[in-house]
Design a protein around this motif. Structure first.
Motif, PDB file in Angstrom:
ATOM      1  N   HIS A 190       0.852  -1.187   0.000  1.00  0.00           N
ATOM      2  CA  HIS A 190       0.000   0.000   0.000  1.00  0.00           C
ATOM      3  C   HIS A 190       0.891   1.241   0.000  1.00  0.00           C
ATOM      4  CE1 HIS A 190       0.674   0.153   4.407  1.00  0.00           C
ATOM      5  NE2 HIS A 190       0.212   1.401   4.355  1.00  0.00           N
ATOM      6  N   ASN A 191       0.311   2.342  -0.398  1.00  0.00           N
ATOM      7  CA  ASN A 191       1.077   3.580  -0.497  1.00  0.00           C
ATOM      8  C   ASN A 191       0.714   4.537   0.627  1.00  0.00           C
ATOM      9  OD1 ASN A 191      -1.548   3.878  -1.782  1.00  0.00           O
ATOM     10  ND2 ASN A 191      -0.884   5.932  -2.371  1.00  0.00           N
ATOM     11  N   HIS A 192       1.648   5.410   0.943  1.00  0.00           N
ATOM     12  CA  HIS A 192       1.416   6.504   1.876  1.00  0.00           C
ATOM     13  C   HIS A 192       1.528   7.807   1.098  1.00  0.00           C
ATOM     14  CE1 HIS A 192       2.412   4.419   5.999  1.00  0.00           C
ATOM     15  NE2 HIS A 192       1.289   3.978   5.430  1.00  0.00           N
ATOM     16  N   PRO A 193       0.412   8.403   0.690  1.00  0.00           N
ATOM     17  CA  PRO A 193       0.477   9.656  -0.071  1.00  0.00           C
ATOM     18  C   PRO A 193       1.229  10.760   0.651  1.00  0.00           C
ATOM     19  CG  PRO A 193      -1.739   8.732  -0.150  1.00  0.00           C
ATOM     20  CD  PRO A 193      -0.985   7.945   0.868  1.00  0.00           C
ATOM     21  N   ILE A 222       4.631 -13.041   2.350  1.00  0.00           N
ATOM     22  CA  ILE A 222       6.091 -13.004   2.423  1.00  0.00           C
ATOM     23  C   ILE A 222       6.658 -11.595   2.579  1.00  0.00           C
ATOM     24  CG2 ILE A 222       6.374 -15.170   1.192  1.00  0.00           C
ATOM     25  CD1 ILE A 222       6.931 -13.625  -1.345  1.00  0.00           C
ATOM     26  N   ASP A 223       5.814 -10.578   2.390  1.00  0.00           N
ATOM     27  CA  ASP A 223       6.300  -9.212   2.600  1.00  0.00           C
ATOM     28  C   ASP A 223       5.118  -8.249   2.599  1.00  0.00           C
ATOM     29  OD1 ASP A 223       8.001  -7.098   3.049  1.00  0.00           O
ATOM     30  OD2 ASP A 223       9.257  -7.456   1.269  1.00  0.00           O
ATOM     31  N   HIS A 224       5.361  -7.072   3.132  1.00  0.00           N
ATOM     32  CA  HIS A 224       4.399  -5.980   3.064  1.00  0.00           C
ATOM     33  C   HIS A 224       5.201  -4.725   2.755  1.00  0.00           C
ATOM     34  CE1 HIS A 224       0.823  -3.652   5.069  1.00  0.00           C
ATOM     35  NE2 HIS A 224       1.165  -3.167   3.892  1.00  0.00           N
ATOM     36  N   LEU A 225       4.944  -4.134   1.598  1.00  0.00           N
ATOM     37  CA  LEU A 225       5.649  -2.933   1.183  1.00  0.00           C
ATOM     38  C   LEU A 225       4.789  -1.705   1.406  1.00  0.00           C
ATOM     39  CD1 LEU A 225       7.161  -3.975  -2.291  1.00  0.00           C
ATOM     40  CD2 LEU A 225       8.128  -4.337  -0.009  1.00  0.00           C
ATOM     41  N   PHE A 233      10.499   2.825  -0.780  1.00  0.00           N
ATOM     42  CA  PHE A 233       9.602   1.862  -0.128  1.00  0.00           C
ATOM     43  C   PHE A 233      10.179   1.375   1.193  1.00  0.00           C
ATOM     44  CE2 PHE A 233      12.579  -0.778  -2.393  1.00  0.00           C
ATOM     45  CZ  PHE A 233      12.712  -1.939  -1.634  1.00  0.00           C
ATOM     46  N   TYR A 234       9.271   0.872   2.015  1.00  0.00           N
ATOM     47  CA  TYR A 234       9.634   0.202   3.272  1.00  0.00           C
ATOM     48  C   TYR A 234       9.186  -1.250   3.139  1.00  0.00           C
ATOM     49  CZ  TYR A 234       9.494  -1.074   8.251  1.00  0.00           C
ATOM     50  OH  TYR A 234       9.690  -1.676   9.474  1.00  0.00           O
ATOM     51  N   SER A 235      10.045  -2.182   3.563  1.00  0.00           N
ATOM     52  CA  SER A 235       9.747  -3.606   3.483  1.00  0.00           C
ATOM     53  C   SER A 235       9.696  -4.218   4.870  1.00  0.00           C
ATOM     54  CB  SER A 235      10.798  -4.331   2.640  1.00  0.00           C
ATOM     55  OG  SER A 235      10.741  -5.735   2.848  1.00  0.00           O
ATOM     56  N   ARG A 241      10.245  -8.151  10.190  1.00  0.00           N
ATOM     57  CA  ARG A 241       8.985  -7.985  10.915  1.00  0.00           C
ATOM     58  C   ARG A 241       7.886  -8.914  10.409  1.00  0.00           C
ATOM     59  NH1 ARG A 241       7.342  -1.939  11.703  1.00  0.00           N
ATOM     60  NH2 ARG A 241       6.009  -3.006  13.197  1.00  0.00           N
ATOM     61  N   LEU A 242       8.280  -9.988   9.706  1.00  0.00           N
ATOM     62  CA  LEU A 242       7.321 -10.998   9.273  1.00  0.00           C
ATOM     63  C   LEU A 242       7.732 -12.364   9.773  1.00  0.00           C
ATOM     64  CD1 LEU A 242       6.359 -10.067   5.605  1.00  0.00           C
ATOM     65  CD2 LEU A 242       4.837 -10.207   7.538  1.00  0.00           C
TER      66      LEU A 242
END
Length: 242
Positions: A190-193, A222-225, A233-235, A241-242
């Protein structure tokens, strides 16, 4: 006194539309019940034709076309639209175009190379696959990358769209998409505007819920970006953290 009707010696007309066929001859119903791959070539052609002509059912018409092509879809694909529509009674230009379009799509599908479905082996690869979809949005969106057992990208799906600060995501909708694509694993995005890449408590809670749902369904998260237009981006996976 009325004269009794005498039985006609002429054969009963064959049903021409798929809807008029007996249940065993209805390819659409067969596809729904057992899957499209259970249909023969002639049954698939019958679906494209949609209907036959008086005295000849759509199944008979499709069989006639198939046999005229030597029971070869490759030969049929080489037949021109004009030739097909002129040679077969009941196949006009519109039906001939429909068949030609279906065969062309099948041919193009064979041309798709594995490189068109990139292998997702890192957070950077996932980011490159999705960045154009979410990077410069003015509102927040939640997407998933659906990954095959071999690690290749199957599809990208937008799950929800929200405002400038949040979007609502239901785990059952996420898992429905994953199951529908037979995905082995998924990556949340998901994005952070606002441009802030730091995960919020809500982001953490959603990641945990979706990971737990995936564990139950044997579909690994397996990830959340989190994607920002300025910061990249942050992973979650890269930060352990997964």
């Amino acid at each position: 006194m009325e004269k009794a009707a005498t039985p006609s010696n002429s054969p009963l007309p064959s049903p021409s539309r798929i809807a008029d066929l007996c249940d065993d001859d209805k390819p659409r119903e067969k596809a729904i019940a057992h899957g499209i791959r259970t249909l023969s070539d002639t049954e698939l052609i019958a679906i494209l034709l949609g209907g036959g002509v008086p005295g000849k059912s759509v199944i008979e018409l499709s069989r006639e076309l198939y046999q005229a092509c030597g029971n070869s879809l490759s030969t049929m694909a080489q037949m021109s639209i004009r030739d097909m529509s002129s040679r077969f009674h009941g196949i006009g230009p519109a039906k001939a175009v429909t068949i030609a379009a279906a065969l062309e799509l099948g041919g193009r599908r064979k041309d798709i190379k594995p490189s068109d479905k990139p292998r997702i082996t890192s957070s950077e690869a996932a980011y490159e696959a999705i960045r154009n979809n979410v990077e410069n949005l003015a509102t927040e969106e939640f997407w998933i990358l659906l990954i095959s057992r071999s690690g290749r990208l199957i599809a990208k799906e937008c799950i929800s769209r929200g405002g400038t600060g949040a979007t609502v995501v239901e785990p059952k909708i996420v898992m429905k998409h994953a199951i529908g694509h037979l995905a082995s694993s998924i990556i949340l995005v998901h994005n952070h505007p606002s441009g802030n890449l730091n995960p919020s408590p809500q982001d953490d809670a959603l990641t945990k819920r979706l990971k737990e749902a995936g564990d139950i369904m044997e579909i690994r998260v397996i990830d959340h970006l989190i994607v920002s237009p300025e910061e990249g981006f942050y992973s979650y996976a890269d930060h352990g953290r997964l």
